[in-house]
Motif scaffolding. Structure first.
Motif, PDB file in Angstrom:
ATOM      1  N   ARG A   1     -75.890 -38.379  72.989  1.00 32.82           N
ATOM      2  CA  ARG A   1     -76.116 -37.083  73.764  1.00 32.82           C
ATOM      3  C   ARG A   1     -75.332 -37.058  75.218  1.00 32.82           C
ATOM      4  NH1 ARG A   1     -81.120 -37.471  75.133  1.00 32.82           N
ATOM      5  NH2 ARG A   1     -80.471 -37.883  77.257  1.00 32.82           N
ATOM      6  N   ALA A   2     -75.338 -38.298  75.918  1.00 36.81           N
ATOM      7  CA  ALA A   2     -74.664 -38.476  77.174  1.00 36.81           C
ATOM      8  C   ALA A   2     -73.375 -38.514  77.068  1.00 36.81           C
ATOM      9  CB  ALA A   2     -75.286 -39.778  77.856  1.00 36.81           C
ATOM     10  N   ILE A   3     -73.003 -39.107  75.825  1.00 42.28           N
ATOM     11  CA  ILE A   3     -71.482 -39.078  75.560  1.00 42.28           C
ATOM     12  C   ILE A   3     -70.953 -37.735  75.302  1.00 42.28           C
ATOM     13  CG2 ILE A   3     -69.672 -39.822  74.070  1.00 42.28           C
ATOM     14  CD1 ILE A   3     -71.058 -42.317  73.565  1.00 42.28           C
ATOM     15  N   VAL A   4     -71.571 -37.025  74.667  1.00 42.57           N
ATOM     16  CA  VAL A   4     -71.001 -35.554  74.063  1.00 42.57           C
ATOM     17  C   VAL A   4     -71.304 -34.771  75.503  1.00 42.57           C
ATOM     18  CG1 VAL A   4     -71.858 -33.375  73.044  1.00 42.57           C
ATOM     19  CG2 VAL A   4     -71.834 -35.877  71.861  1.00 42.57           C
ATOM     20  N   THR A   5     -72.303 -34.904  76.323  1.00 40.70           N
ATOM     21  CA  THR A   5     -72.588 -34.135  77.560  1.00 40.70           C
ATOM     22  C   THR A   5     -71.450 -34.425  78.484  1.00 40.70           C
ATOM     23  OG1 THR A   5     -74.666 -33.959  77.306  1.00 40.70           O
ATOM     24  CG2 THR A   5     -73.991 -33.340  79.453  1.00 40.70           C
ATOM     25  N   ASN A   6     -71.032 -35.750  78.792  1.00 39.62           N
ATOM     26  CA  ASN A   6     -70.000 -36.137  79.667  1.00 39.62           C
ATOM     27  C   ASN A   6     -68.795 -35.618  79.249  1.00 39.62           C
ATOM     28  OD1 ASN A   6     -72.024 -37.256  81.188  1.00 39.62           O
ATOM     29  ND2 ASN A   6     -71.841 -39.342  80.430  1.00 39.62           N
ATOM     30  N   ALA A   7     -68.398 -35.656  77.958  1.00 36.58           N
ATOM     31  CA  ALA A   7     -67.186 -35.192  77.552  1.00 36.58           C
ATOM     32  C   ALA A   7     -66.968 -33.772  77.455  1.00 36.58           C
ATOM     33  CB  ALA A   7     -66.957 -35.447  75.863  1.00 36.58           C
ATOM     34  N   LYS A   8     -67.886 -32.961  77.503  1.00 38.52           N
ATOM     35  CA  LYS A   8     -67.785 -31.393  77.578  1.00 38.52           C
ATOM     36  C   LYS A   8     -67.841 -31.261  79.118  1.00 38.52           C
ATOM     37  CE  LYS A   8     -70.674 -29.968  73.710  1.00 38.52           C
ATOM     38  NZ  LYS A   8     -71.890 -29.410  73.415  1.00 38.52           N
ATOM     39  N   ALA A   9     -68.347 -31.903  79.965  1.00 38.48           N
ATOM     40  CA  ALA A   9     -68.117 -31.723  81.486  1.00 38.48           C
ATOM     41  C   ALA A   9     -66.984 -32.548  81.823  1.00 38.48           C
ATOM     42  CB  ALA A   9     -69.305 -31.868  82.318  1.00 38.48           C
ATOM     43  N   ASN A  10     -66.026 -33.164  81.192  1.00 33.57           N
ATOM     44  CA  ASN A  10     -65.043 -33.918  81.670  1.00 33.57           C
ATOM     45  C   ASN A  10     -65.473 -34.903  82.981  1.00 33.57           C
ATOM     46  OD1 ASN A  10     -62.154 -34.882  81.753  1.00 33.57           O
ATOM     47  ND2 ASN A  10     -61.664 -33.117  83.051  1.00 33.57           N
ATOM     48  N   GLY A  11     -66.722 -35.186  82.808  1.00 32.01           N
ATOM     49  CA  GLY A  11     -66.997 -36.214  83.930  1.00 32.01           C
ATOM     50  C   GLY A  11     -68.487 -36.853  83.628  1.00 32.01           C
ATOM     51  N   VAL A  12     -68.706 -37.733  84.534  1.00 35.29           N
ATOM     52  CA  VAL A  12     -70.269 -37.905  84.422  1.00 35.29           C
ATOM     53  C   VAL A  12     -71.320 -37.276  84.660  1.00 35.29           C
ATOM     54  CG1 VAL A  12     -71.803 -40.264  84.869  1.00 35.29           C
ATOM     55  CG2 VAL A  12     -69.319 -40.605  84.785  1.00 35.29           C
ATOM     56  N   ARG A  13     -72.111 -36.662  83.631  1.00 32.88           N
ATOM     57  CA  ARG A  13     -73.251 -35.842  84.117  1.00 32.88           C
ATOM     58  C   ARG A  13     -74.737 -36.403  83.729  1.00 32.88           C
ATOM     59  NH1 ARG A  13     -69.904 -34.107  86.614  1.00 32.88           N
ATOM     60  NH2 ARG A  13     -68.922 -32.283  86.909  1.00 32.88           N
ATOM     61  N   GLN A  14     -74.469 -37.345  82.724  1.00 30.61           N
ATOM     62  CA  GLN A  14     -75.834 -37.864  82.263  1.00 30.61           C
ATOM     63  C   GLN A  14     -75.520 -39.474  82.169  1.00 30.61           C
ATOM     64  OE1 GLN A  14     -77.583 -36.297  78.489  1.00 30.61           O
ATOM     65  NE2 GLN A  14     -77.845 -34.049  79.608  1.00 30.61           N
ATOM     66  N   GLY A  15     -76.666 -40.149  82.101  1.00 30.59           N
ATOM     67  CA  GLY A  15     -76.547 -41.622  82.023  1.00 30.59           C
ATOM     68  C   GLY A  15     -77.118 -42.001  80.506  1.00 30.59           C
ATOM     69  N   GLY A  16     -76.571 -42.890  80.035  1.00 34.29           N
ATOM     70  CA  GLY A  16     -77.113 -42.980  78.508  1.00 34.29           C
ATOM     71  C   GLY A  16     -77.913 -44.482  78.572  1.00 34.29           C
ATOM     72  N   SER A  17     -78.200 -44.963  79.683  1.00 36.91           N
ATOM     73  CA  SER A  17     -78.810 -46.422  79.778  1.00 36.91           C
ATOM     74  C   SER A  17     -80.226 -46.019  79.754  1.00 36.91           C
ATOM     75  CB  SER A  17     -78.563 -47.287  80.880  1.00 36.91           C
ATOM     76  OG  SER A  17     -77.199 -47.578  80.945  1.00 36.91           O
ATOM     77  N   SER A  18     -81.102 -46.861  78.788  1.00 35.35           N
ATOM     78  CA  SER A  18     -82.430 -46.930  78.692  1.00 35.35           C
ATOM     79  C   SER A  18     -83.037 -47.631  79.740  1.00 35.35           C
ATOM     80  CB  SER A  18     -82.953 -47.482  77.199  1.00 35.35           C
ATOM     81  OG  SER A  18     -82.753 -48.926  77.372  1.00 35.35           O
ATOM     82  N   ILE A  19     -84.452 -47.477  80.049  1.00 35.98           N
ATOM     83  CA  ILE A  19     -85.084 -48.100  81.008  1.00 35.98           C
ATOM     84  C   ILE A  19     -84.809 -49.729  81.022  1.00 35.98           C
ATOM     85  CG2 ILE A  19     -87.370 -48.838  81.781  1.00 35.98           C
ATOM     86  CD1 ILE A  19     -88.154 -45.996  81.850  1.00 35.98           C
ATOM     87  N   THR A  20     -85.009 -50.212  79.707  1.00 36.52           N
ATOM     88  CA  THR A  20     -84.735 -51.784  79.427  1.00 36.52           C
ATOM     89  C   THR A  20     -83.371 -52.034  79.903  1.00 36.52           C
ATOM     90  OG1 THR A  20     -86.207 -51.259  77.513  1.00 36.52           O
ATOM     91  CG2 THR A  20     -85.179 -53.376  77.735  1.00 36.52           C
ATOM     92  N   GLN A  21     -82.377 -51.286  79.434  1.00 40.91           N
ATOM     93  CA  GLN A  21     -80.921 -51.666  79.863  1.00 40.91           C
ATOM     94  C   GLN A  21     -80.969 -51.587  81.482  1.00 40.91           C
ATOM     95  OE1 GLN A  21     -79.052 -48.661  76.911  1.00 40.91           O
ATOM     96  NE2 GLN A  21     -77.558 -50.140  77.351  1.00 40.91           N
ATOM     97  N   GLN A  22     -81.476 -50.697  82.142  1.00 44.88           N
ATOM     98  CA  GLN A  22     -81.419 -50.666  83.649  1.00 44.88           C
ATOM     99  C   GLN A  22     -82.224 -51.800  84.224  1.00 44.88           C
ATOM    100  OE1 GLN A  22     -82.063 -46.911  85.459  1.00 44.88           O
ATOM    101  NE2 GLN A  22     -82.376 -46.013  83.461  1.00 44.88           N
ATOM    102  N   LEU A  23     -83.303 -52.137  83.667  1.00 47.00           N
ATOM    103  CA  LEU A  23     -84.110 -53.585  84.222  1.00 47.00           C
ATOM    104  C   LEU A  23     -83.231 -54.946  83.730  1.00 47.00           C
ATOM    105  CD1 LEU A  23     -86.643 -54.881  85.310  1.00 47.00           C
ATOM    106  CD2 LEU A  23     -87.468 -55.001  82.834  1.00 47.00           C
ATOM    107  N   ALA A  24     -82.432 -54.951  82.773  1.00 40.73           N
ATOM    108  CA  ALA A  24     -81.519 -55.953  82.459  1.00 40.73           C
ATOM    109  C   ALA A  24     -80.498 -56.006  83.534  1.00 40.73           C
ATOM    110  CB  ALA A  24     -80.979 -55.871  81.294  1.00 40.73           C
ATOM    111  N   LYS A  25     -80.129 -54.892  83.966  1.00 39.85           N
ATOM    112  CA  LYS A  25     -79.076 -54.810  84.905  1.00 39.85           C
ATOM    113  C   LYS A  25     -79.526 -55.309  86.333  1.00 39.85           C
ATOM    114  CE  LYS A  25     -77.924 -51.377  87.190  1.00 39.85           C
ATOM    115  NZ  LYS A  25     -77.628 -49.688  87.491  1.00 39.85           N
ATOM    116  N   ASN A  26     -80.705 -54.821  86.566  1.00 36.86           N
ATOM    117  CA  ASN A  26     -81.220 -55.248  87.734  1.00 36.86           C
ATOM    118  C   ASN A  26     -81.649 -56.667  87.999  1.00 36.86           C
ATOM    119  OD1 ASN A  26     -81.278 -52.362  88.486  1.00 36.86           O
ATOM    120  ND2 ASN A  26     -83.287 -52.144  88.035  1.00 36.86           N
TER     121      ASN A  26
END
Length: 785
Positions: free
Chosen positions: A223-248
């Motif tokens: 969903r984030a990929i489609v939304t960002n493609a339509k907006a031609n920019g970053v509008r939504q993030g696709g990372s889950s809470i688990t992914q964000q915790l892994a990054k942190n």
């Protein structure tokens, strides 16, 4: 009956032998061995026929049976013949291959006949082909992804949770707290004690299917990929809470495909080792919430002066809105933006089905109001980099296993704020004119102490530190290393004359910025005017390998690859490395490794580490004559060359402009006797600017920052240059106890007061001991060649 058998059997044997002889003769294609078999069979048939005839005549005459024939005399062994042996081998080889063909053909026919039963036709064949291709590509992709994920799993040691539990409080150079970094895990509040609306607000905003997915929200990512493609920019993030915790916990804010792959695998690893509630608890405790607060409980205390147990729905919505961009939506910085973001969180609660519109209506009409706090501008880019330095030294055991640290840094808060404001002002005023939207800057002392760092335009929008992690082409500012290596080789001096004319390396011909050639020029003029053909000729004369080695010794850490346009700065460097390499010249040829921490204390306040005590003395990279030569030509850049907009009234300025290919990057890196600074302008997506050069916006920004940095500061000499008022060559700057270069340090004075007091102390010392200056000059000066 017996006579008939005796008469018939010999004839039958003879007939069989005759047939065998006939078949052997007909099969002439069998080769020499077949002929030999045929002859042998014919001879045996004739001998048997003759024996039968003799036996029949003997019976008719009544003569006794013939005696058994005597054994034939033993044939003599023929001598070995290589020719016959080779012929025999050739015959065997021909026969073997003759038999191999039909045998293999029969086997292949049997295999094909067996697989004919699996043959699919029509739609079954299409499905089978698609399945086979998908399986092949899937296996290849899986192998590649696993190879990229191997480094990620190296971080998941047995102590992965406690290893990251490093709490660091940062102080400025005067001892005033400026922020905190590290894991601020709050085990005092269990997940069940958090208000239900706070947890729902976080889930509705960050990861609605948190309890349904396996660590990666595939549907949310698509969903984030489609939304960002339509907006031609970053509008939504696709990372889950688990992914964000892994990054942190394990990764950095670097934006790359490799990091995203590692993040995904670490998310799966976390899902396997922790429960959903444990993951959510860690995320709520470790997320950065702005204002130096980590975790929702610390943010609740900071913004609302209460525990997270007691926050209302409106306050929970405002806190949940901080996860996306804590600096941008922090209510003490921008209350209107924070309330707008909180309203969006309330909408997310309704859209996700966690609450009804009636339940959130009161929170919409009565938005949260934060407790008044002092306006704090946190130097987040600087603190992120400083925290990385502290973590590295802690991993080396420099702090004796202490996990709670207080670090006094070299940052100048006033200079930091002015640098941030100067970059923002330049981008607002000239960004559209030059079609540029990002910048970075590093200001440091010649000894390596970093006084200010700007990693981008807005930390709230992007935490990617462009001053440290971004690699960009330095353009002509890379020529400094080419000239330094040329002077170090002993072949050239600033007064050496070289031809600026057309020439080619293979099918590549370097051109100057103005598409003109100056003919014979001195190296000082070539450097000041940023002539392109001259450094290419110098690199061809001394070789590219000495230039690479010298650049690395001066402080460049990125990989440099030789090439035809190498001398023109096509290899990539970071702003921090580039600035510290220039600081080597300002530091009288001694390597100036950048650092933030001046001293480190434990939780009790005891100093356990000092930079001037625990760090090895810097390496002498450049000789005195090289420093003097480089200072001479770098001064010409601002006095009569491309860096005129960086001149400071009353101060000598050495530096170099740089513009990369197609105007993608613009630089100015320079130094005075007190500070070294590097400024970069460009775009994150590597798009070209509107003909922006290093002598324009970067030089102007550098001057703006350095003008503020030198307020109330007496001019200090540059190693290798005569003093502005005449006299001997300037002495090298002597570092102070805290890593400075003669600026008086005090925790109880402002920066301006410290500079004024330092100048007074210097004047008094010079008046009291007039021989001291000559002593310094004799011990640390650089004689011009």
């Amino acid at each position: 009956m017996g006579g008939w058998r005796q008469a018939f059997l010999p004839k039958a044997r003879a007939a069989i032998l005759g047939v065998e002889a006939f078949v052997a003769r007909v099969s002439a294609t069998a080769g020499p061995r077949a002929y030999a078999l045929a002859d042998r069979a014919l001879t045996a048939a004739e001998q048997a026929k003759a024996k039968r005839r003799e036996a029949r005549l003997a019976r008719e005459r009544g003569a006794p049976p013939l005696a058994a024939p005597q054994a034939a005399p033993k044939r003599e062994r023929k001598p070995f013949s290589l020719k016959h042996a080779l012929l025999a081998f050739d015959s065997w080889l021909d026969h073997s291959f003759w038999r191999l063909g039909p045998t293999a053909s029969r086997k292949w026919d049997s295999v094909c006949a067996a697989f004919d039963g699996f043959r699919a036709r029509g739609w079954r064949r299409v499905a089978a082909e698609l399945f086979g291709e998908t399986l092949t590509l899937g296996v290849a992709g899986s192998v590649l992804v696993l190879a990229l994920a191997v480094p990620a799993f190296r971080e998941t040691g047995p102590d992965w949770l406690t290893r990251a539990d490093l709490s660091v409080t940062f102080l400025d150079r005067h001892g005033v707290e400026i922020g905190k970094r590290g894991v601020m895990q709050n085990d005092g509040i269990p997940l069940k004690d958090y208000p239900d609306h706070l947890i729902k607000a976080a889930l509705a905003t960050e990861d609605r299917r948190f309890y349904q997915h396996f660590g990666i929200d595939v549907a949310g990512t698509l969903r984030a990929i489609v939304t960002n493609a339509k907006a031609n920019g970053v509008r939504q993030g696709g990372s889950s809470i688990t992914q964000q915790l892994a990054k942190n916990i394990f990764l950095t804010n670097e934006r790359s495909i490799e990091r995203k792959i590692r993040e995904a695998f670490l998310a799966l690893w976390l899902e396997h080792h922790l429960t959903k509630d444990e993951i959510l608890k860690l995320y709520l405790d470790r997320a950065y919430m702005g204002g130096g607060a980590f975790g929702v409980d610390a943010a609740a205390h900071f913004y609302f002066a209460k525990s997270a147990r007691d926050v209302t729905l409106a306050e929970s919505a405002m806190l949940a809105g901080l996860f996306k961009a804590p600096s941008k939506y922090a209510p003490h910085n921008n209350l209107a933006a924070a309330r707008a973001r909180a309203d969006q969180v309330l909408t997310n609660l309704v859209d996700s089905g966690f609450m009804t519109e009636g339940q959130v209506q009161a929170a919409r009409f009565n938005p949260a109001t934060p407790t008044p706090v002092a306006q704090i501008s946190s130097p987040d880019y600087y603190l992120d980099w400083a925290y990385g330095e502290v973590r590295g030294r802690a991993a080396e055991g420099a702090f004796g296993g202490q996990r709670v640290l207080v670090v006094r840094t070299a940052i100048d808060p006033a200079l930091q704020r002015h640098a941030e404001g100067a970059i923002e002002q330049m981008l607002r005023q000239y960004g559209d004119q030059y079609d540029v939207d990002q910048a970075a800057a590093v200001i440091m002392e010649p000894g390596g102490a970093v006084r200010a760092m700007v990693g981008g335009r807005d930390y709230g929008q992007s935490q990617f530190n462009r001053a440290v992690d971004a690699l960009r082409q330095p353009g002509s500012s890379f020529k400094t290393y080419v000239y330094a290596a040329s002077f170090a080789s002993g072949k050239y001096t600033p007064d050496s004359v070289i031809v600026d004319g057309p020439f080619c390396v293979g099918n590549w011909c370097p051109r100057n910025y103005g598409r003109r050639f100056a003919g014979k020029v001195q190296l000082t003029t070539a450097y000041a005017k940023s002539i392109n053909t001259v450094p290419v000729r110098l690199a061809a004369s001394i070789g590219q390998r000495p230039i690479i080695d010298l650049a690395h010794r001066m402080g460049i850490r990125s990989k440099l690859v030789p090439g035809r346009a190498f001398a023109l700065g096509v290899e990539e460097v970071s702003v921090l490395d580039h600035t510290s390499a220039y600081a080597t010249i300002a530091n009288a040829g001694r390597k100036a490794t950048p650092y933030a921490a001046i001293e480190v204390a434990d939780s009790k306040g005891d100093v356990i580490w000092r930079h001037d005590r625990n760090v090895k003395p810097p390496e002498q990279v450049l000789g005195p004559y090289v420093v003097a030569d480089m200072a001479k030509i770098m001064l010409a850049v601002t006095e009569q060359g491309t860096g005129g907009r960086a001149r400071l009234d009353g101060y000598q300025v050495c530096g170099k402009t740089g513009t990369s290919q197609s105007y993608r990057d613009a630089w100015f890196v320079g130094f005075t006797g007190s500070f070294v600074g590097g400024v970069w302008f460009g775009n994150d997506d590597f798009t070209t600017t509107r003909e922006m050069t290093g002598g324009s916006l970067p030089a102007m920004t550098w001057k703006e920052i350095m003008t503020f940095a030198h307020q109330g500061l007496a001019p200090r000499p540059i190693p290798g240059l005569p003093r502005p008022g005449g006299g001997d060559v300037a002495a090298a700057a002597a570092p102070t106890d805290d890593g400075g270069t003669g600026v008086f340090q005090s925790r109880n004075l402002t920066d301006g007061g410290a500079r004024v007091l330092g100048a007074i102390v210097s004047d008094v010392a010079a008046a009291a001991a007039p021989g001291r200056a000559s002593l310094n000059a004799s011990s640390g000066s650089v004689a011009a060649r």
